[in-house]
Design a protein around this motif. Structure first.
Motif, short mmCIF file in Angstrom:
data_model
loop_
_atom_site.label_atom_id
_atom_site.label_comp_id
_atom_site.label_asym_id
_atom_site.label_seq_id
_atom_site.Cartn_x
_atom_site.Cartn_y
_atom_site.Cartn_z
N ASN A 224 0.81 -1.22 0.00
CA ASN A 224 0.00 0.00 0.00
C ASN A 224 0.84 1.27 0.00
OD1 ASN A 224 -2.56 -1.37 0.13
ND2 ASN A 224 -2.14 -1.79 2.29
N ALA A 225 2.16 1.13 -0.06
CA ALA A 225 3.03 2.32 -0.04
C ALA A 225 4.32 2.03 -0.80
CB ALA A 225 3.33 2.73 1.40
N LEU A 226 4.22 1.97 -2.12
CA LEU A 226 5.38 1.71 -2.97
C LEU A 226 5.98 3.03 -3.44
CD1 LEU A 226 3.90 -1.16 -5.18
CD2 LEU A 226 5.42 -1.41 -3.21
N ASN A 227 7.25 3.22 -3.16
CA ASN A 227 7.96 4.42 -3.58
C ASN A 227 8.35 4.29 -5.05
OD1 ASN A 227 10.67 5.91 -4.09
ND2 ASN A 227 9.88 6.88 -2.23
N GLU A 228 7.86 5.20 -5.90
CA GLU A 228 8.07 5.08 -7.35
C GLU A 228 9.55 5.03 -7.71
OE1 GLU A 228 7.45 7.90 -11.21
OE2 GLU A 228 5.65 7.50 -10.04
N ASP A 229 10.33 5.94 -7.17
CA ASP A 229 11.76 5.98 -7.52
C ASP A 229 12.45 4.67 -7.15
OD1 ASP A 229 11.52 8.49 -8.56
OD2 ASP A 229 12.26 9.53 -6.76
N GLU A 230 12.11 4.14 -5.99
CA GLU A 230 12.75 2.91 -5.53
C GLU A 230 12.33 1.72 -6.39
OE1 GLU A 230 13.44 0.46 -1.30
OE2 GLU A 230 11.96 2.09 -1.42
N ASP A 257 -0.15 9.18 -3.46
CA ASP A 257 0.30 10.52 -3.14
C ASP A 257 1.25 11.02 -4.22
OD1 ASP A 257 1.00 12.87 -1.89
OD2 ASP A 257 2.47 11.96 -0.55
N GLU A 258 0.96 12.20 -4.75
CA GLU A 258 1.83 12.78 -5.77
C GLU A 258 3.22 13.06 -5.24
OE1 GLU A 258 1.60 13.26 -8.87
OE2 GLU A 258 -0.53 13.07 -9.37
N GLY A 259 3.32 13.42 -3.95
CA GLY A 259 4.61 13.68 -3.35
C GLY A 259 5.28 14.90 -3.92
N VAL A 260 4.83 16.09 -3.50
CA VAL A 260 5.39 17.34 -4.00
C VAL A 260 6.86 17.41 -3.62
CG1 VAL A 260 5.24 19.85 -3.92
CG2 VAL A 260 3.15 18.47 -3.76
N GLY A 261 7.71 17.42 -4.64
CA GLY A 261 9.15 17.47 -4.39
C GLY A 261 9.74 16.12 -4.00
N LEU A 262 8.88 15.14 -3.82
CA LEU A 262 9.33 13.80 -3.42
C LEU A 262 8.84 12.79 -4.45
CD1 LEU A 262 8.41 14.04 0.36
CD2 LEU A 262 10.67 14.37 -0.64
N SER A 263 9.22 11.53 -4.27
CA SER A 263 8.77 10.47 -5.17
C SER A 263 7.29 10.16 -4.94
CB SER A 263 9.61 9.21 -4.93
OG SER A 263 9.16 8.16 -5.77
N THR A 264 6.59 9.85 -6.02
CA THR A 264 5.18 9.47 -5.92
C THR A 264 5.03 8.13 -5.22
OG1 THR A 264 4.72 10.65 -7.98
CG2 THR A 264 3.10 9.04 -7.28
N THR A 265 3.95 8.01 -4.46
CA THR A 265 3.66 6.76 -3.75
C THR A 265 2.49 6.05 -4.42
OG1 THR A 265 4.40 7.73 -1.66
CG2 THR A 265 3.06 5.74 -1.52
N TRP A 266 2.63 4.73 -4.58
CA TRP A 266 1.60 3.91 -5.21
C TRP A 266 1.20 2.76 -4.29
CZ3 TRP A 266 0.20 4.94 -10.45
CH2 TRP A 266 1.01 5.87 -11.11
N LYS A 267 0.04 2.17 -4.58
CA LYS A 267 -0.33 0.92 -3.92
C LYS A 267 -0.81 -0.06 -4.99
CE LYS A 267 -5.23 1.88 -2.87
NZ LYS A 267 -6.25 1.89 -1.79
N LEU A 268 -0.55 -1.34 -4.76
CA LEU A 268 -0.98 -2.35 -5.73
C LEU A 268 -2.49 -2.35 -5.84
CD1 LEU A 268 1.32 -5.40 -4.83
CD2 LEU A 268 1.65 -3.70 -6.64
#
Length: 395
Positions: A224-230, A257-268
């Motif tokens: 439920n919290a996958l870091n796009e960059d990672e 979460d779009e993550g302003v200034g940070l990597s976007t967060t995704w969930k499966l």
């Protein structure tokens, strides 16, 4: 209106007619260029279309062997010619009309000059976009392992250009508005690669999803919290191009979460992944439901909960003796045209219970016709008793 000799009065353009007061009249004359003028056609449109047309935000689309459609930015309209028994006169604007008044005096009158008599006009009728061809076009050359390999030589890369389509190519070949075309590409999980719109080969898509799920377990990531960059970085290390890795997240995950200034967060996306895994299992063919459910549950990642209800419009049940069997029958593989859709459905089954039929027809959209109207037009409904489920067969 009286048709008179044009030399008997002053020639007026369309403005002379537009300025007429109620219950008044004007004389008309044949313009010196009067003729059939087959290149001039009347188009009757709703007032809401005028800004689109006047600002050139509409296009006519269709191949030479197809009936043309008119597309706005978001909708598609069939163009129908409607004849009329009345005489419809086309009068050009004043600046297009030759001045026939050489010796004007008080007895001269304004005469509207007719350049053409129109036998009818074109009307617009909203229709569903014709997108069935889109899947056929994109399936000609799906993106595969060989293309993503760095070992591809230039000659092989040139071969892969055969059967590929840019945005303008698709616009030229498909009868759909830009918005509807983009929705069609999204429904096919298409991606733009090197300027061409592609779908991924089934094996390639399956491989990258399996690698994503494997990395979730290996790296102890939260589903439920996958870091796009990672995630993208790890998939790149595993040999997948960055744009394909990002595309995998877009297809099989939901943005958290779009993550302003940070990597976007995704969930499966639980449903998309469970349905994909079910499709892969049923490629083996028809099987008993118990065997299918056992295989399916083994494939579903920890933390996800698969339910047979997820497979509406993807799987059909069939009773054979005491056993229930299941097999793949996806709504995404069916034609989008109602007549063709119902034809395929009744070839599959002569009779359908509503609970089985509904997932395969609820996506059908015909402007001006309700879902009930579609059923009345293409099916015959029977209901033995008031308590029984309705049965639908071909009309």
């Amino acid at each position: 209106m009286d048709i008179i000799d044009p030399q008997s009065g002053c020639s007026g353009g369309a403005e002379a007619v537009l300025g007429l007061q109620p219950n008044s009249s004007i004389s008309i004359a044949y313009h010196s260029l009067f003729g059939p003028h087959n290149d001039l056609l009347l188009l009757e449109v709703d007032e809401k279309f005028l800004p689109e047309i006047l600002h050139q935000r509409v296009t006519l689309r269709g191949q030479p062997d197809e009936d043309a459609v008119l597309c706005t930015v978001s909708k598609t309209y069939a163009v129908k010619f409607v004849g009329t028994s009345n005489s419809v006169f086309l009068i050009p604007p004043t600046d297009k009309v030759s001045n026939l008044c050489n010796n004007k005096d008080d007895n001269n009158m304004v005469v509207a000059s007719v350049i053409k008599v129109a036998p009818g006009c074109m009307e617009l009728v909203e229709v569903a976009p014709k997108l069935d061809k889109l899947k056929l076009l994109l399936s000609q050359n799906p993106y595969s392992f060989s293309e993503s390999s760095d070992m591809d030589i230039s000659e092989e890369r040139e071969k892969t250009r055969i059967g590929l389509y840019r945005w303008d190519d698709l616009v030229d070949r498909l009868q759909a508005s830009d918005k509807e075309l983009r929705m069609g590409l999204q429904s096919l999980s298409a991606i733009e690669i090197d300027g061409y719109w592609r779908i991924l080969d089934d094996k390639y898509m399956n491989a990258i999803l399996n690698m994503l799920l494997h990395n979730v377990i290996l790296n102890d990531w939260s589903i439920n919290a996958l870091n796009e960059d990672e995630v993208v970085g790890v998939l790149e290390t595993d040999g997948f191009p960055r744009n394909i890795a990002t595309h995998c997240l877009q297809v099989y995950c939901c943005k958290v979460d779009e993550g302003v200034g940070l990597s976007t967060t995704w969930k499966l996306d639980e449903r998309r992944i469970c349905v994909h895994l079910a499709r892969e299992i049923l490629k083996e063919g028809k099987m008993k439901i118990e065997i299918f459910m056992e295989k399916w549950m083994r494939r579903v990642p920890d933390g996800m909960h698969a339910s047979f209800d997820m497979l509406e419009g993807e799987v059909l049940k069939e009773k054979l003796g005491m056993d229930t069997w299941v097999y793949s029958f996806s709504v995404s593989s069916l034609p989008s045209t109602p007549a063709e859709r119902f034809s395929v459905l009744f070839q599959e089954r002569a009779k359908w219970e509503w609970k089985d039929l509904q997932p395969y027809v609820r996506d059908l959209k015909v402007p001006g016709l309700s879902s009930e109207g579609l059923l009345l037009k293409y099916t015959r409904r029977t209901q033995p008793t008031m308590d029984a489920e309705p049965i639908f067969s071909a009309r």
